[in-house]
Write a protein that holds these residues in place. Structure first.
Motif, PDB file in Angstrom:
ATOM      1  N   ALA A   1     111.030 136.430  16.887  1.00  0.00           N
ATOM      2  CA  ALA A   1     111.630 136.816  15.781  1.00  0.00           C
ATOM      3  C   ALA A   1     111.192 138.317  15.087  1.00  0.00           C
ATOM      4  N   CYS A   2     109.811 138.428  15.427  1.00  0.00           N
ATOM      5  CA  CYS A   2     109.213 139.639  15.000  1.00  0.00           C
ATOM      6  C   CYS A   2     109.992 140.856  15.428  1.00  0.00           C
ATOM      7  N   PRO A   3     110.397 141.726  14.418  1.00  0.00           N
ATOM      8  CA  PRO A   3     110.856 143.101  14.921  1.00  0.00           C
ATOM      9  C   PRO A   3     110.051 144.067  15.208  1.00  0.00           C
ATOM     10  N   VAL A   4     108.714 143.967  14.834  1.00  0.00           N
ATOM     11  CA  VAL A   4     107.685 144.694  15.768  1.00  0.00           C
ATOM     12  C   VAL A   4     106.740 144.275  16.629  1.00  0.00           C
TER      13      VAL A   4
ATOM     14  N   ARG B   1     100.806 146.148  11.919  1.00  0.00           N
ATOM     15  CA  ARG B   1     102.501 146.813  12.125  1.00  0.00           C
ATOM     16  C   ARG B   1     103.439 146.162  11.053  1.00  0.00           C
ATOM     17  N   CYS B   2     103.010 144.851  10.920  1.00  0.00           N
ATOM     18  CA  CYS B   2     103.810 143.968  10.062  1.00  0.00           C
ATOM     19  C   CYS B   2     104.724 144.751   9.133  1.00  0.00           C
ATOM     20  N   ILE B   3     105.896 144.587   9.005  1.00  0.00           N
ATOM     21  CA  ILE B   3     106.762 145.262   7.751  1.00  0.00           C
ATOM     22  C   ILE B   3     107.205 144.269   6.797  1.00  0.00           C
ATOM     23  N   ARG B   4     106.581 143.214   6.803  1.00  0.00           N
ATOM     24  CA  ARG B   4     107.042 142.025   5.956  1.00  0.00           C
ATOM     25  C   ARG B   4     108.568 141.636   5.679  1.00  0.00           C
ATOM     26  N   CYS B   5     109.076 141.397   6.716  1.00  0.00           N
ATOM     27  CA  CYS B   5     110.502 141.119   6.943  1.00  0.00           C
ATOM     28  C   CYS B   5     110.677 139.737   6.398  1.00  0.00           C
ATOM     29  N   GLY B   6     109.806 138.860   6.740  1.00  0.00           N
ATOM     30  CA  GLY B   6     109.874 137.437   6.581  1.00  0.00           C
ATOM     31  C   GLY B   6     110.478 136.572   7.705  1.00  0.00           C
ATOM     32  N   ALA B   7     110.839 137.195   8.624  1.00  0.00           N
ATOM     33  CA  ALA B   7     111.436 136.499   9.947  1.00  0.00           C
ATOM     34  C   ALA B   7     110.828 135.648  10.529  1.00  0.00           C
ATOM     35  N   CYS B   8     109.511 135.861  10.608  1.00  0.00           N
ATOM     36  CA  CYS B   8     108.519 134.777  11.303  1.00  0.00           C
ATOM     37  C   CYS B   8     108.389 133.622  10.475  1.00  0.00           C
ATOM     38  N   LEU B   9     108.347 133.682   9.235  1.00  0.00           N
ATOM     39  CA  LEU B   9     108.353 132.466   8.289  1.00  0.00           C
ATOM     40  C   LEU B   9     109.712 131.723   8.479  1.00  0.00           C
TER      41      LEU B   9
HETATM   42  S1  SF4 Z   1     108.105 138.763  11.750  1.00  0.00           S
HETATM   43 FE1  SF4 Z   1     106.686 140.411  12.147  1.00  0.00          FE
HETATM   44  S2  SF4 Z   1     107.249 141.889  10.741  1.00  0.00           S
HETATM   45 FE2  SF4 Z   1     108.382 140.214   9.941  1.00  0.00          FE
HETATM   46  S3  SF4 Z   1     106.785 139.165   8.417  1.00  0.00           S
HETATM   47 FE3  SF4 Z   1     106.508 138.196  10.378  1.00  0.00          FE
HETATM   48  S4  SF4 Z   1     105.065 139.696  11.446  1.00  0.00           S
HETATM   49 FE4  SF4 Z   1     105.938 140.935   9.797  1.00  0.00          FE
END
Ligand code: SF4
Lengths: 219, 502
Positions: free
Chosen positions: B389-392, B316-324
């Motif tokens: 933080a994860c939007p999905v 599902r990850c949309i590679r938004c970077g929020a979790c980093l």
């Molecule tokens: S916060 Fe969720 S959607 Fe965004 S990069 Fe991390 S895992 Fe992917």
């Protein structure tokens, strides 16, 4: 079958098996009503659009609808004078015939011929109209349908003409009401001038696309 | 491939983490930038969605999960619609295959130069080295990626790839590689890069990009950038190749709005990225500009295996970077410590999983993913910030725990972990001893620790014995109030409600 088709068919078959390997957890896509939050109660779309477009760093010049073409002419002429110095060229990529004529008049002898893609790199200003605009985010929606591609990206200054009746409340409406806007070889939704913050998080505009986006909002 | 993101396996995270923690500059850049982005993300969602934020995430979660659960149907529809618009669709099982497809296309056009916009999947498959080896000069056009490219460096964040680098390093490489004059001003540096690239856009034979979403109904790709480099790299060259992981598919434009709204807010606290570009096939009759050929290369590289596994959610990850940005571990160790282009919490679960699914381990070895990345599941405090933080709504901590269990089952956990747990268990089964031990630790900590003015907070800057590692780069908080057991013993019994249990 070509090798390409065989590979595609093989991928499809493997995906089919993989999908079946786990239970389906979501059978229906949920309603997207909540997505509309920002644009939920908007009485004046033109005002909301102008506010939001300004918030993301674009500049808005408003022209009274009653002034008609003369008003657009004057606004464009002012903006061109502001941004085009020396022998700078202006490219006009406007689909609406009426507005195209206004833009050509305003550009005068700065007008670049519009039959040469390469020319964009030598232009200082690109003038376009839009397919539609989005109030909630202050965005411009511009497709390649009837416009020179990238006239809104390549020159350092972009001037966009928007009529108030082209403004949709929400991004959702773009996809629900205007599927034609994304039925072109390419469509770009623009929300601000070109930006980067790659170097130590310092915001710089105009890295690849225009450093300034000027909107002439009619009505 | 750059060994920073494609290291020798099995990968040992510890030396890189140690080095990062000692690098004061990195601590400052990554710490400040992630903290700022995390705060801004909270701010924009609060302003724009308020109490509806969680519902928005649920909608996005279910919309994307639906797509994964029906990926075969969507894929079929996408292929038919894309070909209908005149694009060519290819499929690649491995990264190598994906590169070969691109090389064939490049060869057919005698391509010598390529402009490329930022894409994680092309990092993953090693496209750049493959192109360079074939003599195709390739330009990374995203400013951050460009600076990394000329420095032989590698991205350390999904969204802000050069988060670990500063303006001085950039200034020096521009002097060295571009012959530019020395300046540390970010605006001037950006303009130097702009001028350098404009001529290259004009001359390029081929354009390459990734995609953020694929729309099955429309057969289109959606690409989000802030710089506008995608539009320039697709607009000039006669051929464009989009590399895209199959998990990017959604039903169509009708499902796109929640993702676009979440992606930009989660990544960079913007309402939308500056450019959201739709590619729907090659240039049409009568159009000015645009590629005459558009190719979509659908990349598996382990994704089909993840789809079939109990970790399907990860796709599902949309590679938004929020979790980093939210992760206390990423903030300390930076991206390169993860030994992958996917760093941070999502990287910690995705990297071993993709590796496992590709089955690249030596034959006879079980669950190759974890044997090759045994440190990644432990690179987390399981605080849950990534999930929040994860939007999905990917439950990353759950999957990290799952991996830790597997590590133990495979005997890959460190011996010390087993010893500590055994000791803990032994103590916990002996209440009197447990009490005594905890009391001793508390007393000890208070004697060694420092207090702030009003004695409300206390901490240890240097813990003794096995705690020393923890305090090497941070303080250890000390509980100052009474203990739970004391509080529990001394509390007033709750008054019984009259009239029984109601
Ligand atoms: S916060 Fe969720 S959607 Fe965004 S990069 Fe991390 S895992 Fe992917």
């Amino acid at each position: 079958m070509t090798a390409r088709n065989t590979a595609v068919a093989a991928l499809l078959a493997r995906v089919r098996d993989a999908v079946r390997a786990q239970p389906v957890t979501v059978r229906d896509v949920p309603s997207h009503a909540v997505v509309r939050r920002v644009s939920r109660d908007t009485t004046n779309l033109a005002d909301l659009f102008a506010t939001k477009a300004t918030a993301v760093g674009m500049r808005v010049t408003r022209v009274d609808a009653a002034e008609n073409d003369a008003g657009v002419d004057a606004a464009l002429a002012t903006l061109i004078a502001k941004h085009a110095k020396g022998d700078a060229k202006v490219v006009v990529a406007v689909r609406d015939a009426n507005l195209a004529a206004c833009a050509a008049t305003a550009a005068g002898d700065r007008l670049a011929p519009n039959d040469n893609d390469d020319l964009l790199f030598d232009c200082e200003v690109g003038i376009t109209d839009v397919d539609c605009a989005i109030a909630e985010s202050g965005s411009l929606v511009i497709s390649t349908n009837g416009r020179i591609r990238n006239a809104w990206i390549t020159p350092p200054i972009h001037i966009a003409i928007v009529r108030a009746d082209q403004i949709l409340p929400d991004l959702v409406d773009l996809f629900e009401l205007r599927p034609d806007a994304i039925d072109a070889a390419s469509t770009t939704v623009i929300t601000g001038p070109s930006k980067t913050a790659d170097i130590e998080g310092v915001l710089v505009t105009g890295v690849h696309g225009p450093a300034a986006v000027e909107i002439v909002l009619v009505g | 491939m750059n060994e920073l993101i494609a290291p020798a396996l099995p990968f040992d995270m510890k030396p890189r983490a140690r080095e990062a923690v000692r690098d004061l500059k990195l601590q400052q850049f990554v710490g400040n930038a992630t903290h700022l982005k995390d705060t801004q993300r909270g701010g924009i969602f609060g302003r724009d969605f308020g109490p509806d934020y969680d519902d928005l995430r649920t909608v996005a979660r279910d919309t994307k999960q639906y797509a994964l659960d029906h990926l075969d149907e969507l894929l079929e529809r996408f292929i038919a619609n894309a070909e209908q618009s005149g694009a060519k669709v290819h499929a690649a099982t491995t990264g190598r295959e994906a590169c070969d497809i691109a090389l064939d296309i490049a060869r057919a056009h005698a391509a010598k130069s390529c402009v490329k916009s930022k894409s994680m999947v092309t990092e993953e498959i090693g496209l750049l080295p493959a192109f360079e080896a074939a003599g195709i000069k390739t330009l990374e056009t995203d400013l951050g990626e460009f600076i990394l490219q000329i420095d032989g460096d590698a991205p350390s964040h999904i969204v802000t790839p050069m988060i670990h680098k500063d303006r001085v390093a950039t200034a020096k490489s521009f002097v060295r590689e571009l012959g530019a004059r020395y300046t540390e001003d970010p605006t001037e540096l950006t303009m130097i890069a702009r001028e350098h690239m404009r001529g290259l856009y004009r001359a390029a034979d081929i354009g390459v990009s990734g995609a953020n979403f694929l729309l099955a109904d429309e057969g289109s790709a959606v690409i989000c950038t802030n710089e506008g480099n995608f539009d320039l790299s697709v607009g000039g060259p006669p051929v464009h190749i989009v590399f895209v992981g199959i998990e990017k598919l959604i039903r169509g434009a009708r499902d796109l709005a929640p993702f676009l709204k979440l992606l930009a807010r989660s990544g960079t606290a913007q309402p939308l990225t500056v450019y959201t570009s739709f590619v729907r096939g090659p240039r049409r009759a009568g159009e000015h500009g645009g590629p005459k050929e558009v190719h979509f290369v659908l990349v598996d590289a382990g994704r089909v295996g993840v789809l079939a596994s109990e970790k399907r959610d990860l796709l599902r990850c949309i590679r938004c970077g929020a979790c980093l940005n939210a992760c206390p571990v990423y903030r300390k160790v930076g991206g390169h410590a993860y030994g992958s282009m996917y760093a941070g919490p999502i990287g910690a679960v995705l990297t071993p999983e993709l590796e496992r699914a590709q089955g690249t381990a030596s034959p006879g070895q079980p669950a190759a993913g974890l044997t090759n990345y045994p440190d990644l599941p432990r690179a987390s405090s399981l605080c849950g910030a990534c999930y929040e933080a994860c939007p999905v709504k990917i439950d990353i901590p759950k999957f990290l725990l799952h991996d830790r269990v597997r590590l133990r089952a495979q005997g890959l956990s460190p011996k010390s972990e087993a010893r500590v747990l055994a000791l803990w268990r032994w103590l916990a089964e002996r209440p009197a001893l447990f009490r005594l031990a905890i009391g001793a630790v508390r007393l000890h900590a208070r004697m060694l620790g420092r207090k702030d003015g009003d004695g409300e907070r206390a901490w240890l800057s240097r813990a003794p014995g096995p705690g020393a590692g923890w305090t090497q780069s941070r303080d250890l908080g000390i509980a100052t109030g009474e203990s739970f057991r004391d509080w529990f013993a001394s509390r007033e019994p709750r008054p019984k409600k009259p009239g029984g249990s109601q």
